[in-house]
Design an enzyme around this catalytic site. Sequence first.
Site, PDB file in Angstrom:
ATOM      1  CG  HIS A  60      -1.928   1.096   1.216  1.00 30.10           C
ATOM      2  ND1 HIS A  60      -2.768   1.303   0.145  1.00 30.10           N
ATOM      3  CD2 HIS A  60      -2.240   2.053   2.129  1.00 30.10           C
ATOM      4  CE1 HIS A  60      -3.558   2.336   0.405  1.00 30.10           C
ATOM      5  NE2 HIS A  60      -3.247   2.817   1.596  1.00 30.10           N
ATOM      6  CG  HIS A  72      -3.756   6.503   2.253  1.00 33.65           C
ATOM      7  ND1 HIS A  72      -4.215   5.276   2.682  1.00 33.65           N
ATOM      8  CD2 HIS A  72      -4.205   7.392   3.180  1.00 33.65           C
ATOM      9  CE1 HIS A  72      -4.892   5.425   3.809  1.00 33.65           C
ATOM     10  NE2 HIS A  72      -4.893   6.694   4.130  1.00 33.65           N
ATOM     11  CB  CYS A 161      -2.964   2.923  -3.314  1.00 38.30           C
ATOM     12  SG  CYS A 161      -2.121   1.326  -3.167  1.00 38.30           S
TER      13      CYS A 161
END
Length: 230
Positions: A60, A72, A161
């Site tokens: 991530h 994010h 992401c």
Amino acid sequence: MKTSVLEVVSLLLEKLLLVSNFRFFSSGAPGEDKARNNFPEINSFLRGDVLEVPRTHLTHYGIYLGDNHVAHMMPDILVALTDDKGLTQKVVSNKRLILGVIARVASVRVDTVEDFAYGAKILVNHLDKSLNKKALLNEEVAQRAEELLGITPYSLLWNNCEHFVTYCRFGTATSPQADKFCERLKIIIRDQRSVLASAILGLASIVFLGLAPYTTLPAIFIPFCLWMAG
């Protein structure tokens, strides 16, 4: 017709990636006990740095904005249902996240470093080396991230992401993770054993569920597509 088929294939690929990496969607829901001491000193982060934290099978990413805040992209069904920031700014639960993936909706949000990392070890600007690309100036990177804050379409393969941070950091949206998954899937499709396996499963579904359009068509269509793509 061709466009419709491509859309269906794209949707199936995304759901397959979701299932194969289900444990990745660990988002820090309340009540879960996690150690939160695996990240370096926040003072060492610079505004515009790319922060990445490992999840099961996936990674991530976020952009550090300074003052202990990270921008994010997170899938979140709630942002499509309400404008109440008091609700949407709460830590995204697994249910909200998974429904967001299915509904293909997300938000570029700002969380603390602790909530972003959720106990995982943080790497800083690791993409600069792995992609071997020249990064933009840190302030420009941070400004790009801030401009994208808010609700956005989401796709595991085409807009995740990693696409978000690579666009902010390098000016071009890419996702090596999604590309790697597609390459693996291509290998599976080209393996002729996949054709045999799908044909056997199709016949089994007809035997156990009966001869009907919802069993017969997939039993014919799926092996045929695999055969033509192999």
